[in-house]
Design a protein around this motif. Structure first.
Motif, mmCIF file in Angstrom:
data_model
loop_
_atom_site.group_PDB
_atom_site.id
_atom_site.type_symbol
_atom_site.label_atom_id
_atom_site.label_comp_id
_atom_site.label_asym_id
_atom_site.label_seq_id
_atom_site.Cartn_x
_atom_site.Cartn_y
_atom_site.Cartn_z
ATOM 1 N N ARG A 133 9.902 1.445 -2.626
ATOM 2 C CA ARG A 133 10.050 0.103 -3.203
ATOM 3 C C ARG A 133 10.849 0.131 -4.501
ATOM 4 O O ARG A 133 11.664 -0.757 -4.760
ATOM 5 C CB ARG A 133 8.672 -0.513 -3.466
ATOM 6 C CG ARG A 133 7.905 -0.903 -2.219
ATOM 7 C CD ARG A 133 6.674 -1.750 -2.565
ATOM 8 N NE ARG A 133 5.907 -2.061 -1.358
ATOM 9 C CZ ARG A 133 4.783 -1.445 -1.009
ATOM 10 N NH1 ARG A 133 4.295 -0.487 -1.782
ATOM 11 N NH2 ARG A 133 4.149 -1.790 0.089
ATOM 12 N N PRO A 172 5.218 -0.877 5.417
ATOM 13 C CA PRO A 172 3.919 -1.385 5.875
ATOM 14 C C PRO A 172 2.991 -1.675 4.705
ATOM 15 O O PRO A 172 3.261 -1.316 3.554
ATOM 16 C CB PRO A 172 3.387 -0.224 6.717
ATOM 17 C CG PRO A 172 3.976 0.994 6.086
ATOM 18 C CD PRO A 172 5.356 0.572 5.631
ATOM 19 N N ASP A 173 1.863 -2.318 5.019
ATOM 20 C CA ASP A 173 0.851 -2.481 3.986
ATOM 21 C C ASP A 173 0.095 -1.168 3.824
ATOM 22 O O ASP A 173 0.297 -0.205 4.572
ATOM 23 C CB ASP A 173 -0.094 -3.642 4.323
ATOM 24 C CG ASP A 173 -0.814 -3.452 5.663
ATOM 25 O OD1 ASP A 173 -1.069 -2.293 6.050
ATOM 26 O OD2 ASP A 173 -1.133 -4.456 6.310
ATOM 27 N N GLU A 174 -0.787 -1.112 2.823
ATOM 28 C CA GLU A 174 -1.460 0.142 2.492
ATOM 29 C C GLU A 174 -2.277 0.695 3.647
ATOM 30 O O GLU A 174 -2.383 1.919 3.814
ATOM 31 C CB GLU A 174 -2.348 -0.055 1.264
ATOM 32 C CG GLU A 174 -1.574 -0.249 -0.030
ATOM 33 C CD GLU A 174 -2.482 -0.268 -1.247
ATOM 34 O OE1 GLU A 174 -3.709 -0.053 -1.071
ATOM 35 O OE2 GLU A 174 -1.983 -0.487 -2.358
#
Length: 541
Positions: free
Chosen positions: A439, A477-479
């Motif tokens: 990110r 993706p999310d965590e």
């Protein structure tokens, strides 16, 4: 003193079908996979040839066993009740430390020769096969150098001793020693990986600081100094704490040694700072940013060590299988045994190849290389350490009951197998750091895309797996999916490296067994691989 030759003709029976003692092991000459991937990573082959021959000798193997059988001893007080706060080691520990430090384990990357970090990474791999515990203090000494750049005076004073290729374990101040080691003391009870929750305080005093607080883990507590974190008036700050002062001991009180599962030759302690003298390293409030340089480089070693542990376990299992007969056949000629060992060998060579490929980016200049090094070392650390315990266990099982007893190295390797996944960021921490890096550092993602694309077009099944990954994860993706994402990405990156730098049989076998689906969950539940060619990468034993 030479040892007497063992007798096989005993009173009740003759010893047969037991592999002979191995004697000296040349860990470089007998490892074609290491030679290939070290060359691809730009490592110094001549240096590794010399070190691999030395560290594998019967003498070094015996030192490794002795250092584990005689663990460090804590001496808190002398006979009169005066505090000592010292840890004393078996001579074998010092022998191993001198061998590694003397060969440039901590110094090579900072001496300016090409391929320094890759050569260092290969030395971690080699040393871990003989005695992994001594890697910890040598690794921290290596990794402390870039963190010390935050203070010119400390850099000038400490780094020549940290990179001196001379080991001196004497309890003396730095000015009176030819060489030094540096440890780390960061985590506290209430925070663990969340170092921002640290409660140790740092009070300014005459241009220096006094620390007060407890550290839950202090690695290598007899090091000549420690990088540590404490709360200064301006926030969480990094400090260098000398172990010895000109007039005696610094006020570092050892509470106890940790009773660990493995890593027995190395001491890990709980300590307390009681008005302890410390130098500030970097600005107040910038503690994490300062010490992250050390963490970044220690992660390289925690990515390489599991490859070394896997190699050692497989090497012993392979030697056993080549010299042991069961049911009228050598074990190595049993198809199922070959499938199991070949499957394990794919995990080992994949971890080795990825680790040395990552190390090469530590040697490259520029922002792109640095960004990708941070990302790829996390991928390599995560994947190699998740594979390591199973590989060591299966190698132990391949040796049967002998693999479970301390007469072989397998119990030591098995106890060590989980460690590097926990040290310097456990699995979840590493996966979240992978997402954070992608990110925050676009260059890391750009180099990653280029690395994955460099192998495209060579194998249809690799291309299909890459498309499948992009389809499953069109964005980060999310965590909750971070482990799945990291595993998929690390596997693809490993395949890309193997396609470019390993023999076709290894690359094809890895793709078939790791990317193409259609296999079981248990080691050896594979098909479509060239077991003979893959096992040939283990050498002759």
């Amino acid at each position: 003193m030479p040892h007497l030759s063992p007798r096989s003709d005993l009173a009740t029976h003759e010893v047969t079908n037991q592999p002979a003692p191995r004697g000296d092991l040349d860990l470089w000459a007998n490892d074609p996979a290491l030679r290939d991937h070290a060359q691809a990573g730009g490592a110094q082959a001549d240096h590794l040839a010399s070190y691999g021959a030395r560290i594998g000798t019967a003498d070094m193997q015996a030192a490794g066993r002795d250092a584990n059988r005689h663990p460090p001893e804590l001496l808190l007080f002398d006979a009169g009740g005066r505090r000592l706060d010292e840890v004393r080691f078996h001579p074998a520990y010092h022998q191993l430390m001198q061998t590694g430090i003397g060969a440039g384990y901590a110094a090579l990357p900072w001496e300016g020769a090409p391929g320094g970090h890759a050569t260092h990474a290969a030395m971690v791999y080699l040393t871990s096969q003989i005695e992994p515990g001594v890697c910890c203090p040598m690794t921290m000494t290596y990794a402390a150098v870039p963190a010390l750049r935050a203070d010119k005076a400390l850099l000038t004073y400490w780094v020549p001793k940290l990179t001196a290729r001379t080991y001196d374990g004497a309890p003396l101040p730095l000015a009176r020693k030819p060489g030094a080691t540096l440890g780390m003391a960061m985590t506290e009870k209430q925070g663990g990986s969340d170092v921002r929750a640290n409660a140790t305080t740092a009070t300014p005093e005459g241009g220096m600081y006094r620390l007060n607080g407890h550290k839950w883990f202090c690695s290598a507590p007899m090091s000549d100094g420690f990088l540590t974190l404490a709360q200064a008036p301006g926030g969480l700050t990094c400090f260098l704490v000398p172990r010895w002062l000109e007039d005696g001991r610094n006020a570092i009180q050892i509470q106890r040694l940790k009773d660990k599962l493995g890593n027995r030759a190395n001491a890990s302690a709980e300590i307390e700072y009681v008005n302890t003298f410390a130098h500030r390293l970097g600005d107040e409030g910038q503690g994490v940013q300062t010490i992250i340089e050390m963490v970044h480089h220690t992660r390289l070693d925690t990515a390489m060590a599991p490859a070394g542990l896997m190699r050692a376990a497989l090497d012993h299992a392979h030697y056993w299988a080549r010299h042991r007969t069961a049911f009228q056949k050598q074990l190595i000629d049993q198809p199922l045994m070959r499938s199991v060992l070949a499957d394990l060998a794919l995990d080992w060579e994949g971890a080795l190849a990825l680790g040395l490929h990552v190390a090469a980016f530590f040697d490259k200049p520029g922002d792109e290389a640095r960004a990708f090094a941070r990302l790829s070392v996390a991928l390599a650390k995560f994947m190699g350490n998740k594979l390591c315990p199973n590989v060591v266990y299966e190698a132990m099982e391949a040796m049967g009951g002998m693999g479970y007893v301390e007469d072989t190295p397998l119990p030591l390797l098995y106890r060590e197998a989980p460690l590097n996944s926990i040290w310097e960021g456990s699995g979840n921490v590493i996966c979240l750091d992978i997402l954070r890096t992608l990110r925050r550092e676009p260059l890391a993602g750009e180099v990653l895309s280029a690395e994955l694309g460099a192998a495209a077009g060579s194998y249809r099944r690799y291309d299909a797996a890459l498309r499948d990954h992009m389809g499953r994860f069109p964005r980060l993706p999310d965590e909750a999916q971070a482990r799945w994402y990291a595993e998929s990405l690390a596997t693809l990156l490993t395949a890309s490296v193997l396609i470019r730098h390993a023999p076709p049989a290894v690359a094809e076998g890895f793709i078939a067994a790791r990317l193409a689906g259609g296999r079981g969950r248990i080691s050896g539940a594979i098909e479509g691989v060239d077991s003979a060619a893959i096992l040939g990468r283990l050498g002759e034993g």
